[in-house]
Design a protein around this motif. Sequence first.
Motif, PDB file in Angstrom:
ATOM      1  N   GLY A  93       0.790  -1.240   0.000  1.00 49.81           N
ATOM      2  CA  GLY A  93       0.000   0.000   0.000  1.00 49.81           C
ATOM      3  C   GLY A  93       0.814   1.277   0.000  1.00 49.81           C
ATOM      4  O   GLY A  93       0.243   2.365   0.001  1.00 49.81           O
ATOM      5  N   ASP A  94       2.149   1.200  -0.018  1.00 46.51           N
ATOM      6  CA  ASP A  94       2.950   2.438   0.021  1.00 46.51           C
ATOM      7  C   ASP A  94       2.769   3.249  -1.248  1.00 46.51           C
ATOM      8  O   ASP A  94       2.882   2.690  -2.343  1.00 46.51           O
ATOM      9  N   PRO A  95       2.572   4.576  -1.111  1.00 46.58           N
ATOM     10  CA  PRO A  95       2.513   5.390  -2.332  1.00 46.58           C
ATOM     11  C   PRO A  95       3.857   5.289  -3.067  1.00 46.58           C
ATOM     12  O   PRO A  95       4.912   5.365  -2.450  1.00 46.58           O
ATOM     13  N   GLY A  96       3.812   5.077  -4.350  1.00 46.75           N
ATOM     14  CA  GLY A  96       5.042   5.046  -5.146  1.00 46.75           C
ATOM     15  C   GLY A  96       5.689   3.679  -5.249  1.00 46.75           C
ATOM     16  O   GLY A  96       6.711   3.533  -5.899  1.00 46.75           O
ATOM     17  N   ALA A  97       5.115   2.667  -4.606  1.00 46.87           N
ATOM     18  CA  ALA A  97       5.732   1.325  -4.645  1.00 46.87           C
ATOM     19  C   ALA A  97       4.960   0.411  -5.594  1.00 46.87           C
ATOM     20  O   ALA A  97       3.728   0.410  -5.595  1.00 46.87           O
ATOM     21  N   PHE A  98       5.697  -0.331  -6.407  1.00 44.99           N
ATOM     22  CA  PHE A  98       5.019  -1.275  -7.306  1.00 44.99           C
ATOM     23  C   PHE A  98       5.893  -2.494  -7.581  1.00 44.99           C
ATOM     24  O   PHE A  98       5.806  -3.120  -8.615  1.00 44.99           O
ATOM     25  N   MET A  99       6.760  -2.831  -6.604  1.00 46.11           N
ATOM     26  CA  MET A  99       7.668  -3.974  -6.784  1.00 46.11           C
ATOM     27  C   MET A  99       6.895  -5.295  -6.740  1.00 46.11           C
ATOM     28  O   MET A  99       7.049  -6.144  -7.620  1.00 46.11           O
ATOM     29  N   ASP A 100       6.100  -5.445  -5.691  1.00 45.65           N
ATOM     30  CA  ASP A 100       5.418  -6.733  -5.504  1.00 45.65           C
ATOM     31  C   ASP A 100       4.378  -6.967  -6.596  1.00 45.65           C
ATOM     32  O   ASP A 100       4.192  -8.080  -7.077  1.00 45.65           O
ATOM     33  N   ARG A 101       3.722  -5.873  -6.965  1.00 46.59           N
ATOM     34  CA  ARG A 101       2.755  -5.990  -8.053  1.00 46.59           C
ATOM     35  C   ARG A 101       3.455  -6.527  -9.310  1.00 46.59           C
ATOM     36  O   ARG A 101       2.972  -7.444  -9.971  1.00 46.59           O
ATOM     37  N   SER A 102       4.636  -5.982  -9.597  1.00 49.30           N
ATOM     38  CA  SER A 102       5.322  -6.382 -10.825  1.00 49.30           C
ATOM     39  C   SER A 102       5.786  -7.834 -10.761  1.00 49.30           C
ATOM     40  O   SER A 102       5.781  -8.521 -11.784  1.00 49.30           O
ATOM     41  N   VAL A 103       6.192  -8.287  -9.578  1.00 41.93           N
ATOM     42  CA  VAL A 103       6.615  -9.686  -9.465  1.00 41.93           C
ATOM     43  C   VAL A 103       5.388 -10.604  -9.634  1.00 41.93           C
ATOM     44  O   VAL A 103       5.448 -11.600 -10.360  1.00 41.93           O
ATOM     45  N   MET A 104       4.287 -10.236  -9.013  1.00 42.32           N
ATOM     46  CA  MET A 104       3.075 -11.068  -9.145  1.00 42.32           C
ATOM     47  C   MET A 104       2.575 -11.074 -10.589  1.00 42.32           C
ATOM     48  O   MET A 104       2.103 -12.089 -11.085  1.00 42.32           O
ATOM     49  N   GLU A 105       2.713  -9.932 -11.247  1.00 42.83           N
ATOM     50  CA  GLU A 105       2.242  -9.872 -12.637  1.00 42.83           C
ATOM     51  C   GLU A 105       3.219 -10.540 -13.601  1.00 42.83           C
ATOM     52  O   GLU A 105       2.827 -11.136 -14.586  1.00 42.83           O
ATOM     53  N   GLY A 106       4.530 -10.408 -13.294  1.00 42.70           N
ATOM     54  CA  GLY A 106       5.533 -10.851 -14.259  1.00 42.70           C
ATOM     55  C   GLY A 106       6.072 -12.245 -14.037  1.00 42.70           C
ATOM     56  O   GLY A 106       6.593 -12.862 -14.977  1.00 42.70           O
ATOM     57  N   ALA A 138      -2.527  -8.423 -11.279  1.00 38.57           N
ATOM     58  CA  ALA A 138      -1.805  -9.329 -10.370  1.00 38.57           C
ATOM     59  C   ALA A 138      -2.749 -10.421  -9.867  1.00 38.57           C
ATOM     60  O   ALA A 138      -2.386 -11.603  -9.820  1.00 38.57           O
ATOM     61  N   VAL A 139      -3.962 -10.017  -9.525  1.00 42.63           N
ATOM     62  CA  VAL A 139      -4.943 -10.987  -9.014  1.00 42.63           C
ATOM     63  C   VAL A 139      -5.230 -12.046 -10.086  1.00 42.63           C
ATOM     64  O   VAL A 139      -5.178 -13.259  -9.832  1.00 42.63           O
ATOM     65  N   GLU A 140      -5.473 -11.563 -11.294  1.00 42.57           N
ATOM     66  CA  GLU A 140      -5.804 -12.464 -12.404  1.00 42.57           C
ATOM     67  C   GLU A 140      -4.652 -13.446 -12.691  1.00 42.57           C
ATOM     68  O   GLU A 140      -4.849 -14.644 -12.834  1.00 42.57           O
ATOM     69  N   ARG A 141      -3.433 -12.899 -12.703  1.00 43.46           N
ATOM     70  CA  ARG A 141      -2.264 -13.745 -13.022  1.00 43.46           C
ATOM     71  C   ARG A 141      -2.000 -14.754 -11.907  1.00 43.46           C
ATOM     72  O   ARG A 141      -1.643 -15.897 -12.185  1.00 43.46           O
ATOM     73  N   MET A 142      -2.164 -14.329 -10.660  1.00 42.70           N
ATOM     74  CA  MET A 142      -1.929 -15.274  -9.555  1.00 42.70           C
ATOM     75  C   MET A 142      -2.983 -16.381  -9.610  1.00 42.70           C
ATOM     76  O   MET A 142      -2.661 -17.557  -9.407  1.00 42.70           O
ATOM     77  N   GLU A 143      -4.229 -16.009  -9.892  1.00 44.19           N
ATOM     78  CA  GLU A 143      -5.286 -17.031  -9.940  1.00 44.19           C
ATOM     79  C   GLU A 143      -5.048 -18.019 -11.085  1.00 44.19           C
ATOM     80  O   GLU A 143      -5.199 -19.234 -10.924  1.00 44.19           O
ATOM     81  N   LEU A 144      -4.639 -17.465 -12.225  1.00 44.90           N
ATOM     82  CA  LEU A 144      -4.368 -18.325 -13.374  1.00 44.90           C
ATOM     83  C   LEU A 144      -3.174 -19.249 -13.079  1.00 44.90           C
ATOM     84  O   LEU A 144      -3.189 -20.443 -13.401  1.00 44.90           O
ATOM     85  N   ALA A 145      -2.168 -18.682 -12.434  1.00 45.58           N
ATOM     86  CA  ALA A 145      -0.968 -19.476 -12.113  1.00 45.58           C
ATOM     87  C   ALA A 145      -1.339 -20.639 -11.182  1.00 45.58           C
ATOM     88  O   ALA A 145      -0.883 -21.773 -11.373  1.00 45.58           O
ATOM     89  N   ILE A 146      -2.192 -20.354 -10.201  1.00 45.92           N
ATOM     90  CA  ILE A 146      -2.595 -21.431  -9.267  1.00 45.92           C
ATOM     91  C   ILE A 146      -3.334 -22.517 -10.046  1.00 45.92           C
ATOM     92  O   ILE A 146      -3.082 -23.721  -9.875  1.00 45.92           O
ATOM     93  N   LYS A 147      -4.218 -22.088 -10.948  1.00 45.11           N
ATOM     94  CA  LYS A 147      -5.014 -23.047 -11.728  1.00 45.11           C
ATOM     95  C   LYS A 147      -4.083 -23.924 -12.571  1.00 45.11           C
ATOM     96  O   LYS A 147      -4.194 -25.157 -12.569  1.00 45.11           O
ATOM     97  N   GLN A 148      -3.141 -23.273 -13.250  1.00 40.92           N
ATOM     98  CA  GLN A 148      -2.230 -24.045 -14.118  1.00 40.92           C
ATOM     99  C   GLN A 148      -1.337 -24.972 -13.297  1.00 40.92           C
ATOM    100  O   GLN A 148      -1.085 -26.115 -13.689  1.00 40.92           O
TER     101      GLN A 148
END
Length: 493
Positions: A93-106, A138-148
């Motif tokens: 939730g930090d303003p300006g942070a997007f590291m974890d989002r990018s790892v979950m998405e990428g 990120a939510v979509e990619r994590m869910e898809l990853a779990i399914k696969q």
Amino acid sequence: MGQKEYLKNQQREVLQNCGLINPENIREYIARDGYQAMGRVLTSCQPQDVIEQIKKSGLRGRGGGGFPTGRKWEYAARAVNEDKYIICNGDEGDPGAFMDRSVMEGDPHAVLEGMVIAGYAIGAHRGYIYVRAEYPVAVERMELAIKQARELGLVGKNIFSSGFDFDIEVRLGAGAFVCGEETAMLNSIAGKRGEPRPRPPFPAVAGLFHKPTVINNVETLANVGRIFLKGPEYFAGIGTEKSKGTKVFALAGKINNTGLIEVPMGVTLRSIIFDIGGGIQKGRKFKAVLIGGPSGGCIPEDHLDAPIDYDSLLKLGAMMGSGGLIVMDESDCMVDIAKFFLEFTQDESCGKCTPCRVGTKRMHEILQRITIGEGKEEDISLLKRLAEDIRKSSLCGLGQTAPNPVLSTLRFFEEEYLAHIRDKHCPAGVCSRLVRFEIIPEKCTACSICARICPVEAISGEPKKPPYFIHQGICIKCGACQAKCPFSAIAKI
Ligand SMILES: Cc1cc2nc3c(=O)[nH]c(=O)nc-3n(C[C@H](O)[C@H](O)[C@H](O)COP(=O)(O)O)c2cc1C
């Protein structure tokens, strides 16, 4: 700066797959040795060996505090209970942070692999990934990853025919900063109000549904598979004596190259800002960098050669935090920055404990009056006293660290506070009540554009008879005149 130059001073370990593989295709992760570490761990290591290897690697939590991951796993492994849990903290939730989002998405499978290994180490059979709903990809990619992963038997029952079961679910957060705090997150996942609770008991002993639980940050977990793949010695060989491995940072603010970077622990802030970040936008002068988000601190030029590791940053009154880096230049007002972050923490305070709920509000009020020219000299000591009380008596890390941006700006930029208080002047020209717009007579051509654009008719003059004049009592300091003047004849003082 070309891409080669940008990457030259980086070391991509956690981000090694991001942008290279298709994160929606598990086979691409497998093709880059994905799930190999997990297979080896589940089929040939005892849980205690797994913990020993993580301890040997020196991995510390990337979510802020830097707690040794192996020790955390060990506490949970020792707790005797049939039900245990692994939680992946993807709240960010930090303003300006997007590291974890990018790892979950990428690279979502790297996170899953880390979770399964963690589950095996502590004897857990269920994991939750807590992601804020504002991160839909990120939510979509994590869910898809779990399914696969489930379809290939890499998550679920009897993984790799090892007899070990581990399943994972995604839980959505509603976007409250406090829900990134581990005990508030436990409440949120359990369907309760996202408020923290006192520790001890620590989650490793009594966590989700009062069962032993390990909560780790996304980046922490994304490191795990790689530690087993390349060996703990490899990981421990990167970084400094007490801060091992690499760290992902989100570079934001007044820097030329914004974006995600990954560097070995121990590199200097100067190298990040100037070698990788390409320096300050528009050739302006560097002023400070905020590291650690709203819980962190502002570091000035004099300390840019400090190595980035958990301990050096604490000595500077900042903290690693999860990895947000916001760069500020000479046009930023440090009092205004401190006020911005206090406003954020005050807004995000859950209200459960008084020091945080009321204390941050009082601090914000003081900063507000300083920025409108109504501050008193005693306000400085009052801010320091309040900060100390809030730090010591708040229930959770949100309140305990909320005063940091104020304390660090007071430590390094006290003269800027004094200019607001004594001289009723904002040196950076940001605090609108403390700035004046004036027409520079030699430059004014009496074109009348300023008078026509002014929304409150504060500018008068006769066409073709320079200079025009700004009536200070009427001016609302919106800056429209300065922005539109074609002759740069309006100065902000
Ligand atoms: C207000 C607040 C917000 C936090 N937000 C996050 C977050 O977004 N992500 C995170 O991993 N840790 C966050 N933390 C730290 C967590 O409480 C916890 O220490 C961390 O998830 C543990 O994982 P680690 O050991 O892998 O760092 C936050 C702490 C506080 C006090």
